[in-house]
Design a protein around this motif. Sequence first.
Motif, PDB file in Angstrom:
ATOM      1  N   PHE A 148      -7.131   3.874   2.715  1.00  0.00           N
ATOM      2  CA  PHE A 148      -7.413   4.746   3.803  1.00  0.00           C
ATOM      3  C   PHE A 148      -7.560   3.463   5.223  1.00  0.00           C
ATOM      4  O   PHE A 148      -7.752   3.612   6.487  1.00  0.00           O
ATOM      5  N   GLN A 149      -7.453   2.415   4.212  1.00  0.00           N
ATOM      6  CA  GLN A 149      -7.613   1.483   5.859  1.00  0.00           C
ATOM      7  C   GLN A 149      -5.775   1.805   6.531  1.00  0.00           C
ATOM      8  O   GLN A 149      -5.163   1.290   5.864  1.00  0.00           O
ATOM      9  N   VAL A 150      -6.109   1.276   7.832  1.00  0.00           N
ATOM     10  CA  VAL A 150      -4.918   1.286   9.009  1.00  0.00           C
ATOM     11  C   VAL A 150      -4.986   0.266   9.662  1.00  0.00           C
ATOM     12  O   VAL A 150      -6.246  -0.037  10.531  1.00  0.00           O
TER      13      VAL A 150
ATOM     14  N   ALA B  36      -2.696   4.839  -5.937  1.00  0.00           N
ATOM     15  CA  ALA B  36      -3.147   4.343  -4.579  1.00  0.00           C
ATOM     16  C   ALA B  36      -3.938   3.182  -5.265  1.00  0.00           C
ATOM     17  O   ALA B  36      -4.753   3.344  -5.777  1.00  0.00           O
ATOM     18  N   ALA B  37      -4.002   2.150  -3.722  1.00  0.00           N
ATOM     19  CA  ALA B  37      -4.711   0.896  -3.660  1.00  0.00           C
ATOM     20  C   ALA B  37      -6.301   1.269  -3.206  1.00  0.00           C
ATOM     21  O   ALA B  37      -6.555   2.370  -2.748  1.00  0.00           O
TER      22      ALA B  37
ATOM     23  N   ALA C 176      -2.190  13.467   0.208  1.00  0.00           N
ATOM     24  CA  ALA C 176      -2.510  13.868   1.343  1.00  0.00           C
ATOM     25  C   ALA C 176      -3.289  12.358   2.422  1.00  0.00           C
ATOM     26  O   ALA C 176      -3.048  13.354   4.047  1.00  0.00           O
ATOM     27  N   PHE C 177      -3.630  11.868   2.892  1.00  0.00           N
ATOM     28  CA  PHE C 177      -2.911  10.416   3.711  1.00  0.00           C
ATOM     29  C   PHE C 177      -1.833  10.503   4.091  1.00  0.00           C
ATOM     30  O   PHE C 177      -1.606   9.865   5.517  1.00  0.00           O
ATOM     31  N   LEU C 178      -0.882   9.545   3.147  1.00  0.00           N
ATOM     32  CA  LEU C 178       0.278   9.658   3.801  1.00  0.00           C
ATOM     33  C   LEU C 178       0.945  11.530   4.471  1.00  0.00           C
ATOM     34  O   LEU C 178       1.862  10.444   5.475  1.00  0.00           O
ATOM     35  N   THR C 179       0.475  12.069   4.343  1.00  0.00           N
ATOM     36  CA  THR C 179       0.928  12.783   5.098  1.00  0.00           C
ATOM     37  C   THR C 179       0.579  13.210   6.476  1.00  0.00           C
ATOM     38  O   THR C 179       1.153  13.081   7.577  1.00  0.00           O
TER      39      THR C 179
ATOM     40  N   GLU D  21       4.299  -0.927   8.273  1.00  0.00           N
ATOM     41  CA  GLU D  21       4.560  -1.058   7.154  1.00  0.00           C
ATOM     42  C   GLU D  21       3.412  -0.888   6.268  1.00  0.00           C
ATOM     43  O   GLU D  21       4.075  -0.932   4.898  1.00  0.00           O
ATOM     44  N   ASP D  22       2.864  -0.897   6.702  1.00  0.00           N
ATOM     45  CA  ASP D  22       1.403  -0.339   5.451  1.00  0.00           C
ATOM     46  C   ASP D  22       1.631   1.217   5.078  1.00  0.00           C
ATOM     47  O   ASP D  22       1.502   1.142   3.496  1.00  0.00           O
ATOM     48  N   ASP D  23       1.758   2.105   5.882  1.00  0.00           N
ATOM     49  CA  ASP D  23       3.016   3.239   4.844  1.00  0.00           C
ATOM     50  C   ASP D  23       3.056   3.154   3.960  1.00  0.00           C
ATOM     51  O   ASP D  23       2.835   4.064   3.051  1.00  0.00           O
ATOM     52  N   TYR D  24       4.294   2.340   4.553  1.00  0.00           N
ATOM     53  CA  TYR D  24       5.296   2.773   3.572  1.00  0.00           C
ATOM     54  C   TYR D  24       5.007   1.905   2.432  1.00  0.00           C
ATOM     55  O   TYR D  24       6.150   1.808   1.118  1.00  0.00           O
ATOM     56  N   ALA D  25       4.149   0.675   2.934  1.00  0.00           N
ATOM     57  CA  ALA D  25       3.950   0.042   1.354  1.00  0.00           C
ATOM     58  C   ALA D  25       2.711   0.831   0.059  1.00  0.00           C
ATOM     59  O   ALA D  25       2.886   1.239  -1.000  1.00  0.00           O
ATOM     60  N   LYS D  26       2.276   1.434   0.538  1.00  0.00           N
ATOM     61  CA  LYS D  26       1.410   2.844   0.024  1.00  0.00           C
ATOM     62  C   LYS D  26       2.239   3.957  -0.674  1.00  0.00           C
ATOM     63  O   LYS D  26       2.259   4.150  -1.972  1.00  0.00           O
TER      64      LYS D  26
END
Length: 153
Positions: A78-80, A73-74, A118-121, A129-134
């Motif tokens: 946790f930024q949305v 993770a970068a 944990a974040f992505l769940t 799109e940001d979640d997909y990149a993460k």
Amino acid sequence: MEQEVLEDIASRLSERYRKEAPLTIQRGDVHEYLGVTIDFSEKGKVKFSMDDYVDRLLEEAPEDMKGLATSPAANHLFQVKDEPVLLDSKRAELFHHITAKRLYLCKRVRGDLMTAVAFLTTRVSKPDEDDYAKLGRSIKKIFESYQVHAPDN
């Protein structure tokens, strides 16, 4: 352990539960169970690995998730965004599927992935799109670490 005692226990279990499903017995030092390889071949030690599971996960990953990353993770994990671009239903389903597989993997043998997982769940209901990149970055970390530690390398 005495082989005779083990055979007696297996026989009793088979008698009791054969109506439910046939009993399968695995012998030897290496066992496969729910995607986890359990290796007792070194005296006094047990090794858990999921190399076959990781192979399948990496094969399933789309091309845009292949590559290398130094961490799962970068610093912006946790930024949305306030106005996210949501994924279409096909990519959202893929996001959910891969995130679930990673959750299983990190709970068994790859605890280093837990923060990102944990974040992505928390994002599977409406991934953007940001979640997909993460997710892609964390898959790249699995690929990177698997390549470094793979037995044939």
